[in-house]
Design a protein around this motif. Sequence first.
Motif, short mmCIF file in Angstrom:
data_model
loop_
_atom_site.label_atom_id
_atom_site.label_comp_id
_atom_site.label_asym_id
_atom_site.label_seq_id
_atom_site.Cartn_x
_atom_site.Cartn_y
_atom_site.Cartn_z
N ASP A 478 7.08 -13.21 -9.19
CA ASP A 478 6.27 -13.91 -8.19
C ASP A 478 6.40 -13.23 -6.83
O ASP A 478 5.40 -13.02 -6.13
CB ASP A 478 6.72 -15.38 -8.11
CG ASP A 478 5.71 -16.23 -7.36
OD1 ASP A 478 4.59 -16.40 -7.86
OD2 ASP A 478 6.06 -16.71 -6.25
N SER A 479 7.62 -12.89 -6.43
CA SER A 479 7.82 -12.23 -5.14
C SER A 479 7.18 -10.85 -5.12
O SER A 479 6.64 -10.40 -4.10
CB SER A 479 9.32 -12.12 -4.84
OG SER A 479 9.92 -13.38 -4.75
N LYS A 481 4.50 -9.93 -6.78
CA LYS A 481 3.06 -10.12 -6.62
C LYS A 481 2.69 -10.36 -5.16
O LYS A 481 1.71 -9.81 -4.64
CB LYS A 481 2.58 -11.28 -7.48
CG LYS A 481 2.66 -11.05 -8.98
CD LYS A 481 2.20 -12.29 -9.74
CE LYS A 481 2.30 -12.11 -11.24
NZ LYS A 481 1.82 -13.31 -11.98
N VAL A 482 3.47 -11.19 -4.50
CA VAL A 482 3.22 -11.50 -3.09
C VAL A 482 3.34 -10.24 -2.25
O VAL A 482 2.53 -9.98 -1.34
CB VAL A 482 4.20 -12.58 -2.60
CG1 VAL A 482 4.08 -12.75 -1.08
CG2 VAL A 482 3.92 -13.91 -3.29
N LEU A 485 0.24 -8.06 -2.62
CA LEU A 485 -0.88 -8.62 -1.87
C LEU A 485 -0.74 -8.38 -0.37
O LEU A 485 -1.72 -8.09 0.32
CB LEU A 485 -1.01 -10.12 -2.15
CG LEU A 485 -1.47 -10.51 -3.57
CD1 LEU A 485 -1.47 -12.02 -3.73
CD2 LEU A 485 -2.87 -9.96 -3.84
N ASP A 503 -5.37 -13.22 -4.64
CA ASP A 503 -4.57 -14.32 -5.19
C ASP A 503 -3.59 -13.76 -6.21
O ASP A 503 -3.96 -12.97 -7.08
CB ASP A 503 -5.49 -15.36 -5.86
CG ASP A 503 -4.76 -16.67 -6.14
OD1 ASP A 503 -3.88 -16.66 -7.03
OD2 ASP A 503 -5.07 -17.69 -5.49
N LYS A 504 -2.34 -14.20 -6.12
CA LYS A 504 -1.30 -13.66 -7.00
C LYS A 504 -1.55 -13.98 -8.47
O LYS A 504 -1.03 -13.30 -9.35
CB LYS A 504 0.08 -14.16 -6.57
CG LYS A 504 0.28 -15.66 -6.70
CD LYS A 504 1.65 -16.06 -6.16
CE LYS A 504 1.88 -17.57 -6.29
NZ LYS A 504 3.20 -17.96 -5.73
N ARG A 505 -2.37 -15.02 -8.72
CA ARG A 505 -2.69 -15.35 -10.11
C ARG A 505 -3.56 -14.28 -10.77
O ARG A 505 -3.67 -14.24 -11.99
CB ARG A 505 -3.37 -16.72 -10.17
CG ARG A 505 -2.43 -17.89 -9.94
CD ARG A 505 -3.18 -19.20 -9.81
NE ARG A 505 -3.90 -19.28 -8.54
CZ ARG A 505 -4.63 -20.33 -8.17
NH1 ARG A 505 -4.75 -21.38 -8.98
NH2 ARG A 505 -5.25 -20.33 -6.99
N ILE A 507 -2.90 -11.15 -10.54
CA ILE A 507 -2.02 -10.01 -10.82
C ILE A 507 -1.20 -10.32 -12.05
O ILE A 507 -0.51 -11.34 -12.12
CB ILE A 507 -1.10 -9.71 -9.61
CG1 ILE A 507 -1.94 -9.36 -8.37
CG2 ILE A 507 -0.15 -8.57 -9.95
CD1 ILE A 507 -1.11 -9.09 -7.13
#
Length: 550
Positions: A478-479, A481-482, A485, A503-505, A507
């Motif tokens: 999750d981190s 992906k952020v 972005l 949006d991270k979703r 990725i």
Amino acid sequence: MDVELEANHIALLQHRAKNSGNAVLFKLPILRGSGPPQEWNDVTVAEFAAEVDKVASFVMTELKARGIPPRSVVSVLYSGSRHQDLIYTIALARASYIPQMCIDDLTHPGIIFALMEKAGSRMILYDPSLEHVMVNCPFPKLALNPIETIESCSTVSSDSVLPTIEDLSSGLDVCFIYLTSGSTSGSPKIVPLTQKFVSIYYKTQFGIWLDGRCFDTQNGFLSRGSICAVASMIQYLGCLYTGSCIVRPSKMRFSTEELLNMVNVCGLNHMTTYGTWLAPHIQAAKKDPVALKLLQEMRTVSYGGVPISIADDDWCFQNDIPLMDMYATTECGTLMVSVPGKPARFMHPVSGISYRFDPLTDTTTEVDNPASTQLLKFILLADSPQIPQPHLLSTDGNFHTGDLFEKQLDGSYLFRGRADDWIKSEDASLIDTKAIEEKIYDVCSDLVKKCIVVGHLRPSPALFIEVHHDDLSVISEDSLKVLVLQRLEDFNARQYTHERITDKRLIFIVDEGVLPRTRKGNFRRRAIEQKYQKELDAVYMSLYGLSLST
């Protein structure tokens, strides 16, 4: 050289064996332990020709016993990466058969047998490790013996006489049948190559590499890998034609340490490879002066099939590495090559071919869309000497490569990917996936190992990435992906909404090796979308309240 020798590759081999038989044609690694090889065995032209004749006698005896007449197509299923795979292929031609190379990536029997039928094949030879694929084979079949065991085989007839050169194919006769990687249609195409075609191909290729230069030492070329790729066959024939030699590494993804050994022990002086395998050595050269000097002193460092990053291309140019990009297709051979005095990605068509560039006309493309830069379709015209067989041509009689270019002010061209690299958003606006991927490699090179942008007919693109495994031990998915972005924010600000990944979703982090690829290492974009269709549908539903599958 005599025109007749150039019109038949077996005649060329025999001529070289007779007149310069002591010349080294191959250097094969001696593998001891797990480290990179320190020694290589020399194989001369005469030794190779003798091996070919021995195996040809064996093959001819076996095929005749099964009622397979001369000039028949015979398929061969193997990795194509071993030296004996090349010997078997040339031996089939020496015995007056037409080999159809089928790489062992083709593991579905139905596909293999369908491709054999399309090629008019009468029989299949195969690596014994693939016996499970051959269980219900509808064709006569024969497992390939290790070449060192052939002399003791009782099936070799003592009075077996090989055909004369005059009885072999020449000129416009088909001598090899290749398969495309399947990256365009998802299924390989049959590509018959004539004797005349391969002669034009290897003379063009080596004319570019050697460029009329004479050296005190032999030209040593890095092996292109599997003989199931036409580039490897052209390399063999070109080295035979020019008196050069082929240096085989222990594996295609070899270390920079092994590269140094090949230079010092084997006299390797031409890097000829795919961008995928070249990139790690460029990274090593950025950190190690020895590796940098090694690349700088190469006579050529050429790649094709898979590009390198723009950043690496610029760095090589700035550091005087003789980098050369070569654009070629299985069907047509080499069509474009780097422009001297510029980074390697700037190319021009090779001399002698007949071609044109047509604008990519798409009535759905918005004029003010920055992604709709004037793209040009590369078309090889019917009067070109490298025009492929009629069944591969469009209805206009020309060969449409499906590859796109952008013309520069100085007249050079930039490769802008295949037509299917430009995906459409749900409102039919074009999205340059390569531009997004290049930016990710630029700003996230420490995080992203490989990436691919998908999202055909979706509201916005999605991103699949393979990451460096060490990163996941210190940072969560999750981190990560952020972070990706955040680094794309400036780039996204200059893009239209439908071109942005915000949006991270959107990725997806995947393990290395799970995404569908061609055998050259390119990602198969549509195959990835199909494989992850459910996951993509779920994300687009959550984001946009809709699901529009490809």
